[in-house]
Enzyme design. Structure first.
Site, short mmCIF file in Angstrom:
data_model
loop_
_atom_site.label_atom_id
_atom_site.label_comp_id
_atom_site.label_asym_id
_atom_site.label_seq_id
_atom_site.Cartn_x
_atom_site.Cartn_y
_atom_site.Cartn_z
N HIS A 177 9.19 0.88 0.24
CA HIS A 177 10.51 1.45 -0.03
C HIS A 177 10.57 2.87 0.52
O HIS A 177 9.60 3.63 0.40
CB HIS A 177 10.77 1.50 -1.55
CG HIS A 177 10.88 0.16 -2.19
ND1 HIS A 177 12.07 -0.52 -2.32
CD2 HIS A 177 9.94 -0.65 -2.73
CE1 HIS A 177 11.87 -1.67 -2.94
NE2 HIS A 177 10.57 -1.78 -3.19
N ALA A 224 -15.64 -2.27 1.08
CA ALA A 224 -15.04 -2.43 -0.24
C ALA A 224 -14.31 -1.16 -0.67
O ALA A 224 -14.73 -0.04 -0.37
CB ALA A 224 -16.11 -2.78 -1.27
#
Length: 257
Positions: A177, A224
């Site tokens: 957004h 990770a």
């Protein structure tokens, strides 16, 4: 007491009728004679459903395939316990051999999705568009794998190459957004989208976040807990928040010559 008893009878009757309807819909599944079904399962909608030989639908799996939509897998497909697959009108999911959708995973489809051979989704994954009216495609090529507890936003396309491993707890976002309009909440500004692509033989580590409009190359390792904010070239290792290149696999291989 009579009112309670009447409600119980009514509830049991509705439950019985609903299960009869599921059995009726199951009987219309193409390949039903060679399909193993561990009851109860929920089969709803008037869309087309087909499974190849040696496929399995486990207990409490839910397949809701609406009119003018289709769900089709070839042989040795496994739909796990409590898996929830929903296909809206005009959409489809087509899978080849040896595919699986694990226990408690939610797969909601509003476009045309494709799974290659040995495409596997593990347990407790949530894969669907997280914005109303924005519907991308999920393409999983041969031998690709999405591990447990992943969230894949399919507001735009997510294209996963061959032999790709996506570790547990990863989050892929294909929408965002704009947040510079101070009259709107930051999370409710104009929507933007961007597809995510992952090249062949890449390995995405556990708890990695990938943002919209990112292309990850071939034979890439993302460590990770990294956050990938931009595209990544082939044959590299990336790590960090935001992720940065820490190694070139091409240079490492060149050292042997």
């Amino acid at each position: 007491m009579f009112v309670v008893f009447k409600k119980l009878i009514s509830a049991y009757f509705k439950f019985f009728i609903r299960h009869l309807y599921w059995l009726y819909r199951l009987s219309a599944v193409k390949g039903i004679k060679k399909l193993k079904v561990n009851f109860p399962v929920c089969i709803e909608g008037k869309g087309q459903i087909a499974f190849g030989p040696s496929s399995v639908i486990d207990k409490r799996a839910s397949l809701k395939v609406t009119l003018n939509s289709a769900l089709s897998f070839e042989s040795n497909t496994h739909i796990g316990q409590n898996a929830d697959i929903r296909i809206d009108s005009g959409a489809s999911l087509t899978g080849k051999e040896n595919c699986s959708i694990g226990n408690n995973s939610r797969i909601y489809i509003n476009n045309h999705w494709e799974f290659g051979n040995n495409a596997n989704i593990a347990t407790y994954c949530s894969i669907f568009s997280r914005e109303a009216g924005l519907f991308g495609r999920l393409i999983m090529s041969d031998n690709s794998y999405i591990a447990d507890n992943c969230i894949i936003d399919v507001a735009d396309d997510v294209i996963i190459g061959k032999d790709v491993a996506i570790g547990p707890g990863c989050t892929f976002y294909t929408h965002d957004h704009e947040y510079d309009d101070l009259n709107l909440p930051a999370w409710n500004g104009k929507k933007t989208t961007g597809k995510i692509e992952i090249g062949n033989k890449s390995w995405i580590g556990s708890n990695v976040t990938v943002l919209p409009n990112v292309s990850i190359g071939k034979h890439v390792v993302v460590a990770a807990n990294s956050v990938v904010t931009k595209s990544i070239p082939d044959n590299t290792v990336w790590a960090g928040v935001p992720a940065r290149q820490i190694k070139s696999l091409v240079e490492k291989n060149d050292a042997f010559y």
